[in-house]
Structures are given as structure tokens and as C-alpha cells.
Design a protein around this motif. Structure first.
Motif, mmCIF file in Angstrom:
data_model
loop_
_atom_site.group_PDB
_atom_site.id
_atom_site.type_symbol
_atom_site.label_atom_id
_atom_site.label_comp_id
_atom_site.label_asym_id
_atom_site.label_seq_id
_atom_site.Cartn_x
_atom_site.Cartn_y
_atom_site.Cartn_z
ATOM 1 N N LEU A 1 0.828 -1.204 0.000
ATOM 2 C CA LEU A 1 0.000 0.000 0.000
ATOM 3 C C LEU A 1 0.865 1.258 0.000
ATOM 4 O O LEU A 1 0.547 2.245 -0.674
ATOM 5 C CB LEU A 1 -0.931 -0.001 1.214
ATOM 6 C CG LEU A 1 -1.983 -1.110 1.267
ATOM 7 C CD1 LEU A 1 -2.875 -0.932 2.492
ATOM 8 C CD2 LEU A 1 -2.825 -1.132 0.004
ATOM 9 N N ARG A 2 1.947 1.234 0.746
ATOM 10 C CA ARG A 2 2.851 2.392 0.773
ATOM 11 C C ARG A 2 3.436 2.672 -0.612
ATOM 12 O O ARG A 2 3.670 3.832 -0.978
ATOM 13 C CB ARG A 2 3.967 2.144 1.783
ATOM 14 C CG ARG A 2 3.528 2.368 3.217
ATOM 15 C CD ARG A 2 4.598 1.992 4.208
ATOM 16 N NE ARG A 2 4.313 2.539 5.536
ATOM 17 C CZ ARG A 2 4.827 2.066 6.662
ATOM 18 N NH1 ARG A 2 5.665 1.041 6.633
ATOM 19 N NH2 ARG A 2 4.519 2.627 7.814
ATOM 20 N N ARG B 1 -7.706 1.511 0.976
ATOM 21 C CA ARG B 1 -7.897 1.484 2.413
ATOM 22 C C ARG B 1 -7.722 0.047 2.907
ATOM 23 O O ARG B 1 -8.106 -0.904 2.230
ATOM 24 C CB ARG B 1 -9.312 1.970 2.730
ATOM 25 C CG ARG B 1 -9.564 2.122 4.215
ATOM 26 C CD ARG B 1 -10.733 3.040 4.482
ATOM 27 N NE ARG B 1 -10.906 3.195 5.906
ATOM 28 C CZ ARG B 1 -12.027 2.922 6.553
ATOM 29 N NH1 ARG B 1 -13.084 2.521 5.904
ATOM 30 N NH2 ARG B 1 -12.101 3.080 7.860
ATOM 31 N N ASP C 1 0.775 6.709 7.661
ATOM 32 C CA ASP C 1 0.844 7.108 6.262
ATOM 33 C C ASP C 1 -0.068 6.300 5.342
ATOM 34 O O ASP C 1 -0.054 6.486 4.127
ATOM 35 C CB ASP C 1 2.285 7.024 5.761
ATOM 36 C CG ASP C 1 2.914 5.652 5.942
ATOM 37 O OD1 ASP C 1 2.369 4.844 6.723
ATOM 38 O OD2 ASP C 1 3.946 5.383 5.302
ATOM 39 N N ILE C 2 -0.865 5.383 5.908
ATOM 40 C CA ILE C 2 -1.910 4.724 5.134
ATOM 41 C C ILE C 2 -3.198 4.720 5.967
ATOM 42 O O ILE C 2 -3.164 4.911 7.183
ATOM 43 C CB ILE C 2 -1.544 3.276 4.725
ATOM 44 C CG1 ILE C 2 -1.394 2.374 5.956
ATOM 45 C CG2 ILE C 2 -0.289 3.236 3.877
ATOM 46 C CD1 ILE C 2 -1.306 0.904 5.599
ATOM 47 N N ASP C 3 -4.309 4.498 5.291
ATOM 48 C CA ASP C 3 -5.621 4.513 5.947
ATOM 49 C C ASP C 3 -5.994 3.084 6.338
ATOM 50 O O ASP C 3 -6.242 2.245 5.474
ATOM 51 C CB ASP C 3 -6.652 5.092 4.971
ATOM 52 C CG ASP C 3 -8.000 5.330 5.622
ATOM 53 O OD1 ASP C 3 -8.187 4.921 6.777
ATOM 54 O OD2 ASP C 3 -8.882 5.916 4.965
ATOM 55 N N TRP C 4 -6.000 2.808 7.640
ATOM 56 C CA TRP C 4 -6.298 1.458 8.114
ATOM 57 C C TRP C 4 -7.366 1.500 9.198
ATOM 58 O O TRP C 4 -7.551 2.503 9.878
ATOM 59 C CB TRP C 4 -5.038 0.775 8.675
ATOM 60 C CG TRP C 4 -4.394 1.516 9.813
ATOM 61 C CD1 TRP C 4 -3.391 2.438 9.729
ATOM 62 C CD2 TRP C 4 -4.725 1.423 11.218
ATOM 63 N NE1 TRP C 4 -3.066 2.927 10.985
ATOM 64 C CE2 TRP C 4 -3.880 2.328 11.914
ATOM 65 C CE3 TRP C 4 -5.664 0.680 11.939
ATOM 66 C CZ2 TRP C 4 -3.927 2.488 13.299
ATOM 67 C CZ3 TRP C 4 -5.715 0.846 13.327
ATOM 68 C CH2 TRP C 4 -4.864 1.730 13.992
ATOM 69 N N HIS D 1 1.890 2.386 -3.273
ATOM 70 C CA HIS D 1 0.841 2.920 -4.133
ATOM 71 C C HIS D 1 0.311 4.260 -3.643
ATOM 72 O O HIS D 1 -0.716 4.736 -4.125
ATOM 73 C CB HIS D 1 -0.315 1.918 -4.246
ATOM 74 C CG HIS D 1 0.019 0.723 -5.080
ATOM 75 N ND1 HIS D 1 0.694 -0.360 -4.586
ATOM 76 C CD2 HIS D 1 -0.222 0.450 -6.388
ATOM 77 C CE1 HIS D 1 0.841 -1.267 -5.543
ATOM 78 N NE2 HIS D 1 0.317 -0.799 -6.645
ATOM 79 N N GLU D 2 0.976 4.858 -2.665
ATOM 80 C CA GLU D 2 0.598 6.194 -2.234
ATOM 81 C C GLU D 2 0.813 7.190 -3.384
ATOM 82 O O GLU D 2 1.703 6.992 -4.203
ATOM 83 C CB GLU D 2 1.436 6.612 -1.017
ATOM 84 C CG GLU D 2 1.024 5.939 0.278
ATOM 85 C CD GLU D 2 -0.272 6.500 0.838
ATOM 86 O OE1 GLU D 2 -0.918 7.312 0.144
ATOM 87 O OE2 GLU D 2 -0.640 6.117 1.941
ATOM 88 N N PRO D 3 0.020 8.263 -3.500
ATOM 89 C CA PRO D 3 -0.993 8.720 -2.528
ATOM 90 C C PRO D 3 -2.394 8.148 -2.778
ATOM 91 O O PRO D 3 -3.335 8.585 -2.140
ATOM 92 C CB PRO D 3 -0.983 10.232 -2.744
ATOM 93 C CG PRO D 3 -0.721 10.379 -4.212
ATOM 94 C CD PRO D 3 0.235 9.262 -4.564
ATOM 95 N N LYS D 4 -2.515 7.200 -3.704
ATOM 96 C CA LYS D 4 -3.836 6.650 -4.017
ATOM 97 C C LYS D 4 -3.950 5.207 -3.544
ATOM 98 O O LYS D 4 -4.560 4.369 -4.202
ATOM 99 C CB LYS D 4 -4.114 6.745 -5.511
ATOM 100 C CG LYS D 4 -4.206 8.173 -6.033
ATOM 101 C CD LYS D 4 -4.574 8.199 -7.510
ATOM 102 C CE LYS D 4 -4.712 9.634 -8.004
ATOM 103 N NZ LYS D 4 -5.078 9.694 -9.440
ATOM 104 N N ALA D 5 -3.361 4.924 -2.412
ATOM 105 C CA ALA D 5 -3.387 3.566 -1.887
ATOM 106 C C ALA D 5 -4.785 3.191 -1.430
ATOM 107 O O ALA D 5 -5.538 4.033 -0.931
ATOM 108 C CB ALA D 5 -2.413 3.432 -0.716
#
Length: 259
Positions: free
Chosen positions: A135-136, A144, A194-197, A138-142
Motif C-alpha cells: 500500500l505504501r 484502504r 501514512d496509510i488509511d487502516w 501505491h501512495e498517494p492513491k493507496a
């Protein structure tokens, strides 16, 4: 007598209008209704007891689902919005490819790797770390991340975990490792900003009960009903999980689910 009658009739009309407004304001969409936005959901552990309910609930609501399993033949769900793929959450290249372009990634896996003797040797912990790494990238469009945790990480009282109350002599070593791994998984996610979990925790007991669409949302403490039971059906746990996927109501938080 005519004037009082007119006033009474006018009052009755106003009350009827107010009741109509109240009745409409209390309406809410059933969790099974199609969502406003169709989500692309990737489910690890889709052939498991929780995963299959998550897949079914998401499909029922009209979402697109990619169900992942090392053995796709074990996935029993069907539907025009369902794609079944072979994948391994322990394979970083596979994970990186599968998470790309998704809106939500659900992790509901278990198992001990080989003859592992520590929580680090569990599928849940290693798999979670692999997903977070992907997911990191693929930031900033990772997508959820919704992680299905373990009830052992819940508190029975402040500072005292349910896991600490389980006699180790009463459970297999593999289960002991998995319980510890889910406690560590929560600590690991809480270190990530830094990711939405969201870490979604079941109660002490799952049931095979029917889907009712009813549940309560809590935090770190174990939920119990008036009879001292801590439980929820797998079907209603899946309802809560997909509700969270749609609402994004608890970013970077642990929530617990129970009746």
C-alpha cells in the motif's frame, strides 16, 4: 362551537404533518441496499469462515470483489461482480500486483508458517506487513486497509488484555501464537500514520446465526450483552465490516464489534 372545531382540526393537521416529517427523518438505508458508490474490494482469506461472509455481503450490496485464495477452488461464492484469483499474501510480488487499483483491501487470514515458534511466524502478521508495504508503494492513491483482528487484543479491564486471561495450557501452541500475533498486529498498525487502516475486532465468540444487520461498535474493551455473553454472528460481523468500508468512519482506529 365552529371556531374551536376549526382550531382542533388545524392542530390535528399540524400534528399529522410533524409525525410524517419525523417518520421520514428516521428512515435509513438497509445495509443490504445498493451503495451510492461501488467499491472495488480485494479480500485476502476469502475462503475462510469470515472471508466468505465478507465476500457475500459486499456482493449483495453491488460492490466489485476480488476474492484471493491460495486454492481458488475453495471459494464458494458466486456472482457477476466476483473475480476469483489465486494469490498468496506471503508473496510480496503477488500482493503488490493485486492491491493496485483497489478501493479497499480486507485482510482476514490465519495460520502459522512452517514450524514457527513466535508471533512473527504467523500468516496474519507477515501478511499484514506485506500488505502495508504494498500500500505504501501505491501512495498517494493507496487502497484502504481493513484488518480483521483478534479478540485477544481486547481489554477486560484497563491495561489487562483478554489474551492474558487465556490459560496457555488449554490451547494449542499454534493458536497461542496467532493470538499473540493479533496483539502485535494492532501495535504495528497503531505505529502507522501514512496509510488509511482500521483494525476490526470480533468479540470472544462467533456464532453461525443469521444476518440481522444489527451490531454495536466499541473500542478497546470487550463488549458483553446483559447476560454476560460476548458474541456476534459471522454474517453480522461482515455487515459491520462492509459498513465501515463504505462509511470510512474510523480511520486509523481499532473498533470492536458485538451484539
Amino acid at each position: 362551537m365552529i371556531e374551536p372545531f376549526r382550531r382542533s382540526a388545524a392542530l390535528a393537521r399540524r400534528l399529522a404533518f410533524l409525525l410524517l416529517i419525523v417518520s421520514f427523518s428516521g428512515l435509513s438505508a438497509d445495509p443490504g441496499d445498493p451503495p451510492g458508490d461501488v467499491l472495488d474490494i480485494l479480500v485476502y482469506g476469502a475462503s475462510g469462515k469470515i472471508g466468505r461472509h465478507v465476500v457475500a455481503e459486499a456482493l449483495q450490496r453491488g460492490h466489485r470483489v476480488t476474492a484471493v485464495s491460495r486454492d481458488p477452488g475453495r471459494i464458494e461464492n458466486t456472482g457477476s461482480n466476483l473475480r476469483v484469483v489465486q494469490g498468496d499474501i506471503l508473496d510480496t510480488d503477488s500482493v503488490s500486483g493485486l492491491v493496485s487499483g483497489r478501493d479497499v483491501v480486507v485482510v482476514s487470514v490465519r495460520g502459522v508458517i512452517g514450524k514457527g515458534k513466535s508471533p512473527a511466524d504467523t500468516v496474519a502478521l507477515q501478511g499484514l506487513e506485506n500488505v502495508v508495504g504494498a500500500l505504501r508503494a501505491h501512495e498517494p492513491k493507496a487502497p484502504r486497509l481493513l484488518h480483521v483482528g483478534g479478540s485477544g487484543s481486547l481489554e477486560v479491564k484497563p491495561g489487562k488484555l483478554f489474551a492474558d486471561q487465556i490459560p496457555k495450557i488449554a490451547i494449542p501452541k499454534s493458536l497461542e501464537l496467532e493470538i499473540a500475533a493479533q496483539v502485535e498486529a494492532l501495535d504495528y498498525l497503531r505505529s502507522i500514520d501514512d496509510i488509511d487502516w482500521t483494525y476490526i475486532t470480533p468479540p470472544k465468540n462467533f456464532t453461525n446465526g443469521k444476518r440481522t444487520g444489527k451490531y454495536r461498535i466499541g473500542g478497546d474493551r470487550i463488549f458483553e450483552d446483559p447476560y454476560g455473553r460476548s458474541r456476534v454472528s459471522r454474517a453480522d460481523f461482515a455487515v459491520a465490516l462492509i459498513d465501515e468500508a463504505e462509511s470510512r468512519a474510523h480511520p486509523r482506529q481499532r473498533i470492536s464489534i458485538a451484539y
